[in-house]
Motif scaffolding. Structure first.
Motif, short mmCIF file in Angstrom:
data_model
loop_
_atom_site.label_atom_id
_atom_site.label_comp_id
_atom_site.label_asym_id
_atom_site.label_seq_id
_atom_site.Cartn_x
_atom_site.Cartn_y
_atom_site.Cartn_z
N ALA A 1 0.86 -1.18 0.00
CA ALA A 1 0.00 0.00 0.00
C ALA A 1 0.90 1.23 0.00
CB ALA A 1 -0.91 -0.01 1.22
N ARG A 2 0.32 2.40 -0.26
CA ARG A 2 1.14 3.61 -0.28
C ARG A 2 0.37 4.78 0.30
NH1 ARG A 2 1.46 4.53 -6.87
NH2 ARG A 2 -0.68 5.32 -7.17
N GLN A 3 1.14 5.75 0.77
CA GLN A 3 0.54 6.92 1.40
C GLN A 3 1.31 8.18 1.04
OE1 GLN A 3 0.21 6.80 5.71
NE2 GLN A 3 -1.64 8.05 5.60
N VAL A 4 0.57 9.15 0.57
CA VAL A 4 1.11 10.49 0.31
C VAL A 4 0.82 11.33 1.55
CG1 VAL A 4 0.91 12.55 -1.12
CG2 VAL A 4 0.72 10.27 -2.17
N ILE B 1 -0.85 -10.13 -3.15
CA ILE B 1 -0.59 -11.45 -3.69
C ILE B 1 -1.02 -12.47 -2.65
CG2 ILE B 1 1.84 -11.45 -2.90
CD1 ILE B 1 2.47 -13.08 -5.50
N ASN B 2 -1.85 -13.43 -3.06
CA ASN B 2 -2.32 -14.39 -2.07
C ASN B 2 -1.31 -15.54 -1.94
OD1 ASN B 2 -2.84 -16.17 -4.19
ND2 ASN B 2 -5.07 -16.01 -4.03
N ALA B 3 -1.61 -16.47 -1.06
CA ALA B 3 -0.67 -17.55 -0.77
C ALA B 3 -0.43 -18.43 -2.00
CB ALA B 3 -1.18 -18.38 0.40
N GLU B 4 -1.42 -18.49 -2.88
CA GLU B 4 -1.28 -19.30 -4.09
C GLU B 4 -0.57 -18.56 -5.21
OE1 GLU B 4 -4.23 -18.93 -2.38
OE2 GLU B 4 -3.83 -20.80 -1.29
N GLY B 5 -0.27 -17.29 -4.98
CA GLY B 5 0.43 -16.51 -5.99
C GLY B 5 -0.47 -15.70 -6.90
N ARG B 6 -1.76 -15.68 -6.62
CA ARG B 6 -2.67 -14.88 -7.44
C ARG B 6 -2.46 -13.41 -7.10
NH1 ARG B 6 -9.31 -15.30 -7.92
NH2 ARG B 6 -9.51 -13.73 -9.57
N GLU B 7 -2.45 -12.57 -8.14
CA GLU B 7 -2.12 -11.16 -7.99
C GLU B 7 -3.36 -10.28 -8.17
OE1 GLU B 7 1.75 -12.52 -10.54
OE2 GLU B 7 0.93 -10.52 -10.95
N PHE B 8 -3.40 -9.21 -7.39
CA PHE B 8 -4.47 -8.24 -7.49
C PHE B 8 -3.84 -6.84 -7.50
CE2 PHE B 8 -7.78 -11.32 -6.53
CZ PHE B 8 -7.08 -12.27 -5.82
N TYR B 9 -4.40 -5.95 -8.33
CA TYR B 9 -3.84 -4.61 -8.47
C TYR B 9 -4.93 -3.55 -8.44
CZ TYR B 9 0.22 -7.20 -10.14
OH TYR B 9 1.28 -8.07 -10.23
N SER B 10 -4.58 -2.40 -7.85
CA SER B 10 -5.46 -1.26 -7.95
C SER B 10 -5.41 -0.73 -9.37
CB SER B 10 -5.05 -0.18 -6.96
OG SER B 10 -3.82 0.41 -7.35
N ASN B 11 -6.45 -0.04 -9.78
CA ASN B 11 -6.51 0.46 -11.16
C ASN B 11 -5.39 1.47 -11.45
OD1 ASN B 11 -8.73 -1.09 -11.85
ND2 ASN B 11 -10.19 0.50 -11.22
N ALA C 1 -4.11 -9.87 3.40
CA ALA C 1 -4.71 -9.21 2.24
C ALA C 1 -5.54 -8.03 2.70
CB ALA C 1 -5.57 -10.20 1.47
N MET C 2 -5.15 -6.82 2.27
CA MET C 2 -5.87 -5.61 2.62
C MET C 2 -6.15 -4.83 1.36
SD MET C 2 -3.97 -4.53 6.14
CE MET C 2 -3.57 -5.78 7.37
N ILE C 3 -7.37 -4.92 0.91
CA ILE C 3 -7.75 -4.27 -0.34
C ILE C 3 -8.71 -3.14 0.00
CG2 ILE C 3 -8.97 -4.57 -2.52
CD1 ILE C 3 -7.90 -7.41 -2.62
N GLY C 4 -8.37 -1.93 -0.45
CA GLY C 4 -9.23 -0.79 -0.19
C GLY C 4 -8.42 0.47 0.03
N ASN C 5 -9.12 1.53 0.27
CA ASN C 5 -8.48 2.82 0.53
C ASN C 5 -8.67 3.22 1.99
OD1 ASN C 5 -7.61 3.06 -2.13
ND2 ASN C 5 -9.52 4.04 -2.76
N ASP C 6 -7.87 4.18 2.41
CA ASP C 6 -7.92 4.65 3.79
C ASP C 6 -7.72 3.51 4.78
OD1 ASP C 6 -10.48 6.92 2.75
OD2 ASP C 6 -8.35 7.34 3.06
N LEU C 7 -6.74 2.67 4.47
CA LEU C 7 -6.38 1.59 5.38
C LEU C 7 -5.76 2.17 6.64
CD1 LEU C 7 -4.73 -0.76 2.72
CD2 LEU C 7 -7.05 -0.94 3.66
#
Length: 121
Positions: free
Chosen positions: A36-39, A50-60, A98-104
């Motif tokens: 994740a990133r923060q400005v 990336i999950n334990a099986e190696g599947r990848e997820f990306y923000s747009n 796995a933490m998907i979303g904004n304002d984490l």
């Protein structure tokens, strides 16, 4: 549990950079990992998982430019960033799970201290 980010730095727009996240204290091979990133002044937003099986997820905002990967033998996750833009400038954090979303929230879960990525025009 500990995760430690490294690899940040100053690059020019269009260049590439690879971040590393060294993990310890848990069964890495069975655990998803998040970048994740923060400005400054803005929320902490997810970049990739990336999950334990190696599947990848990306923000747009990074899809097609960033690649997440993992090396279970080294207990390390990576974020390979290409075609960097000035807008990619931020502190990049790694987290267990796995933490998907904004304002984490960094007070929820196990996060590293972050590594600064600065992209100049």
């Amino acid at each position: 549990v500990e995760v430690v980010e490294s690899g940040g730095g100053l690059v020019h727009a269009g260049e590439s950079l690879t971040l590393s996240c060294a993990a310890s204290g848990f069964t890495f091979s069975e655990t998803a990992m998040t970048w994740a990133r923060q400005v400054p002044g803005e929320g902490l937003n997810w970049v990739s998982v990336i999950n334990a099986e190696g599947r990848e997820f990306y923000s747009n905002t990074v899809k097609g430019r960033f690649t997440i990967s993992r090396d279970n033998a080294k207990k390390t996750a990576y974020l390979h960033m290409t075609s960097l833009k000035v807008d990619d400038t931020a502190v990049y954090y790694c987290a267990k799970g796995a933490m998907i979303g904004n304002d984490l929230r960094r007070d929820f879960g196990d996060w590293g201290q972050g590594t600064q990525v600065t992209v100049s025009a």
